[in-house]
Design an enzyme around this catalytic site. Structure first.
Site, short mmCIF file in Angstrom:
data_model
loop_
_atom_site.label_atom_id
_atom_site.label_comp_id
_atom_site.label_asym_id
_atom_site.label_seq_id
_atom_site.Cartn_x
_atom_site.Cartn_y
_atom_site.Cartn_z
CB THR A 22 -0.78 -0.10 1.32
OG1 THR A 22 -0.01 0.08 2.61
CG2 THR A 22 -1.82 -1.01 1.23
N GLY A 23 2.12 1.18 0.19
CA GLY A 23 3.02 2.39 0.30
C GLY A 23 3.43 2.69 -1.23
CB SER A 47 0.35 -2.60 8.32
OG SER A 47 -0.57 -1.85 8.04
CB SER A 50 -3.84 -2.34 5.01
OG SER A 50 -3.23 -1.20 5.24
NE ARG A 119 18.77 -1.46 -0.42
CZ ARG A 119 18.24 -0.37 -0.22
NH1 ARG A 119 19.08 0.60 0.43
NH2 ARG A 119 17.32 0.05 -0.73
CB CYS A 155 15.56 5.58 -4.43
SG CYS A 155 15.81 6.63 -3.04
N GLY A 186 10.37 9.65 -2.69
CA GLY A 186 11.45 8.84 -2.11
C GLY A 186 11.46 8.85 -0.60
CD GLU A 208 19.00 8.34 0.62
OE1 GLU A 208 18.14 7.60 1.59
OE2 GLU A 208 18.65 8.38 -0.57
CG HIS A 248 16.01 10.33 -6.08
ND1 HIS A 248 14.93 11.16 -5.82
CD2 HIS A 248 16.30 9.44 -5.13
CE1 HIS A 248 14.29 10.50 -4.73
NE2 HIS A 248 15.26 9.46 -4.38
CG ASN A 333 12.21 8.70 -6.48
OD1 ASN A 333 11.95 9.41 -7.72
ND2 ASN A 333 11.40 8.65 -5.37
#
Lengths: 360, 360, 360, 360
Positions: A22-23, A47, A50, A119, A155, A186, A208, A248, A333
């Site tokens: 949903t984001g 979540s 939702s 990552r 991003c 972003g 970031e 970006h 992004n």
């Protein structure tokens, strides 16, 4: 959102789920997967708040095309590792992504994640298919029996690294100075209040700087002896949020290892061709880098959608008084920098046959 | 727009004219001079097209306070060197400023210019009173009998140089990397079309890079043996236009000559005091640098008006992986970076008694 | 933020508290009360989540001047009716304002509220001092022994009603069509996501239409026989959120009861004088209506701060093909439409001596 | 920009020219005609200043897709009636359109104009194909031997009229109150300075009110006895410029002639079908009106591109306290409101065979 013509490897579309659907990034996954030639959305997870609602009810939709009609009425489910789908695209918030993604991998899902949590794990590929597709093999070292986790970079990182790649290959890179102008999307949704961004910019984005300074070293690193050896360069970043929807921009100054004339550098960027061409991946842009010698190129509104949002735009290269050269880079992004990147990673995974191996 | 309490040196307000009074910077001159304790606007000059109209008719006013009532009805005149006023503030376009300013100086006006044309002339001071007030003396070498020309730097340069000054004094500076985010008003009026700046940024500004890379060398240079010797440092700039009304941000990375800890650098900036304090100049901000260790500081909307628009805001200093340190700087581009800068220069000129010498 | 010179009625500043001090309107209260000649901030209250922190820690400050230094370090308290202060300015969310304001009134506070909950209660004055100061007397009917509740209208309503008042007085009003363009800050903070407002407008604001259609009837009603009799007119509203920081514009078309020429209507607006002049209230603007015959007047960025944000700007009146006349109205939504309105109400309360009566 | 599949009536694409090709509307013509199935761009005309340059050199391109590669290098010509093309699409400025369009018509071109000059001429059709295609026949009364002039309405008018049409047909309309929020691109290019539109709106647009109040009467009028009899209704308009790129919103309140329940009105809008369906015109949207009962519908960024920018979006209908009903309407101002409208008019002209008649 347009895909290169391509048919799924084995004739049927692969069922997928979206975690955090949903984001802002989740919506981009929905938009792009709803018409994907290889994948079909089998479930949508978000979540507890939702779950139980239809996707339309649960979502403050901010894409500029409508919610795909066949998705709008789907019921949102909780993020439990029994939802339909064999690939789990993760747009989860980093506060929950770490454990949830592991649980999904343990339960046999190929987790293709946009979250930052895994990552930098040594056995998790941080992947840009045009740049380091060979890193994908490291998933064999993961502890999961049938599942796996693969990730795409931050991003901002992705555009920077794609522009650096041909220069690294040809001349070597020693130092990189980066300053970014990053779009509102972003920050997710609702993300940044309009009270903060009308007639304003913000000189910080949480976490970031560190991502931009470290992720490229892994991405541009070498996979040998069963491990990824980070690239030997130093990166310094300053970041800004600007009142732009998507796209970006990174202003880059860099020092090469070998001597190169301005024209050498320009041609290295202009001549760069995708190493993926033969794989015929639906999301891969024909030319990954779009270059121009027009000093007003690139601009977010006008160029973010190049290559369906998957190409990276690189402005003219000029000499730098402090390092060697400078230029500007733009990428979308939430497409190239998030959902599109993850989908391309999944396409590579499918094409590489690793997915079918994993699922045996 | 608030001035420090101060009375004119000799009891009466000095008559001034404004050349190019209808443009973005010209309007800022009008706004600030209309209530200045030392100066009074004796005439307003603009192009032939505007001449003959009242100031209100001739001007597309973009200041956020109304046109000063006593100015609105004044008739705009052509830029001829017989208009009332002994100081001529110049907001002329660079396409005409070069010759016109010389003509005014020849006719006995003290030309206090914001235009770029004469900034780099060897006998013209490029002045930031807090930084290099001693350079003012070079006007004695000018060929004019009663008049003179003095200039202030480019709108981006001024904030950068004011932040560099205490670091240069304490540690020396070898290299400076700059990336700017510049406001719409910096392009003048009408300047940039809203078709270009809604949901967009632009990675170029005509001629700006060269100004940022050269003007600081003269500003931070040494005046000795009758000449200004440029500072020995190298600067590299990348510039962007962003959808902000007023306030230029510069992201700076720099390499010092002497070793300095992060805390040393922070304290040098925080402890910096104006060398002008004793002169009691009306436009001089009490503290020229406003520092904060909040990473979200500074932001254009919230901090551009610090010190009546004349203070420069400096964000937290952090170590840089490529050079030594990095931080962000914000200044109001049409106040500290243009009209306010010129007015402060004129105040210094008046206080220094050089003006009265010139006029004898 | 500038106040008319004035000294407090009895020589000492009255201690006040602010309920909901950390939100967009709460911040405006802080900004204006911190330098108020009659009041001093004795305590700051907010939700449990904020309580215990300093005001600076608890607040995402969006005013364009810094947090007043003497307030930044104050500890935020919970909203309990034992906090220091005899006037309680309420910027509470309507989800909690109803009960909390009653509790404060029961405990002897004069509650001066910006919340909507009690606005339409028969014994609560809905007050614009220039318009209906006589309505204040209705507080005598309230059940509180020492405290009281008074309210100001919705942020859009106030400008509309102030522009209607002289026309109602002179010609009578039968019908009013309104369409608004409302600023982002009207939605509170964080309010509207920048993902919604960059390159966009939104044709709805929750609950706003009903407020604009009903509140003016009470405000312009007559107080007689111990009750407020609503004005006999019909209002229809359409509302829009636009990407503007502060300043609500209302486009008004109306039908008068008596015949009036365009010039009659213009002069009624231009000649309107504040009935408060003799009271010398610090927040009252000298002229409550600022009119212009320039068709490009008024505009939010340029005119929202007229009269320290307390004056209402009214554009040129032109004939309407459907009703009689049309014109545009602008007011600052968090000053005249919220915190400034409440403070002016409190000033009237103090001046009217009703406050001291209440407190005996 | 996507067209309905369709082949040109006679197998070959018709050569067209664009007058005023470098402006905001001219660019939209280029973007849409470059891929049109029936038309091909044979020449591009603009002012003397542009003539001789390539289209790329002469144009400050503000579309979000690149200049079509086959157009970028075409040489721009002066607007003389010997340029290749049998249809002349006019995006000329009204200062020159009047005479130039007549000259082109005299020389045998079918002039399909977006300029206002000839819209209200009695023998010139002011055309919205879905609304009044029968008005096209009036061109037979024009004095030109082989050429003709047809026009489309003002960019705001078109959305309003398309939403009114089904209500007029079913219930009759007596009164219409309109307030618009209009995008920056409606002012052309460069159009409005960003100094005017950042954090601001403007309550006037030159000449716009009159167009909205008169053009719909002709558009909704009846063609009988060889003349267009204007519709019998009264319209009153107020207009605003807002910081949005593309997409004009109109807030409408109206009084019907017949009684209709809210549900009647909603269904009349929702059930409306294009009378053009059988013509299979490439630019005609499948459904000309897109309705929703969501109060936050429609919004410029999210809905302006519905139907390839040719559909009009209509929000929920609610009762009005002053007239009968109110609702919001959105249309893309440079597509449905300008270039797309003209192209659809040309398609109708071609399909109607009138073009071939004219050219004999």
């Amino acid at each position: 959102m347009r895909y290169r013509p391509s048919s799924p490897p084995d004739g049927g579309r692969i069922p997928v789920t979206i975690l955090g659907a949903t984001g802002a990034v989740g919506q981009r996954f929905v938009e792009r997967l709803a018409r994907h030639p290889w994948f079909r959305i089998a479930s949508l997870c978000a979540s507890n708040r939702s779950a139980g609602n239809t996707y339309q009810q649960a979502t403050d939709w901010i894409m500029d095309s409508p919610i795909p009609p066949n998705i709008a009425g789907m019921q949102v489910r909780e993020c439990t590792p029994d939802v339909p789908g064999s690939i789990a695209f993760s747009a989860l918030d980093s506060s929950v992504a770490g454990e949830l993604e592991e649980t999904f991998a343990e339960n046999g899902y190929a987790v293709v994640s946009n979250a930052r949590n895994h990552r930098m794990d040594p056995d998790v590929p941080l992947l840009i298919p045009e740049v380091n597709s060979d890193h994908l093999r490291i998933i064999r070292q993961q502890r999961y029996e049938a599942g796996c986790i693969i990730t795409n970079p931050n991003c901002s990182t992705v555009g920077i690294v794609m522009a650096l790649k041909p220069l690294l290959d040809k001349f070597g890179i020693e130092l990189v100075d980066v300053t970014t102008l990053q779009a509102a999307s972003g920050a997710g949704n609702p993300g940044v209040s309009s009270n903060r961004l009308i007639d304003n910019t913000i000189p910080t984005i949480d976490g970031e700087t560190a991502k931009i300074e470290t992720e490229p070293l892994k991405l541009l690193g070498e996979f040998r002896d069963g491990a990824i050896h980070p690239a030997d360069m130093r990166i310094s970043a300053q970041v800004n949020r600007v009142p732009v929807r998507d796209g970006h921009t990174a202003n880059i100054k860099l020092k090469l290892r070998a001597h190169a004339s301005p024209e050498d550098v320009r041609q290295a960027l202009e001549a760069y061709e995708s190493p993926l061409a033969s794989l015929n991946l639906p999301s891969a842009p024909g030319r990954p880098l779009r270059t121009s010698r027009d000093p007003s190129f690139p601009q977010p509104y006008f160029h973010r959608n190049a290559g369906g949002g998957m190409a990276v735009s690189v402005g003219p290269v000029t000499p730098c008084n402090v390092l060697d050269y400078k230029f500007a880079v733009l990428s979308h992004n939430t497409v190239r920098g998030a959902a599109g990147a993850a989908i391309l990673n999944a396409e590579l995974l499918v094409r590489s046959k690793l997915l079918s191996l994993l699922r045996q």
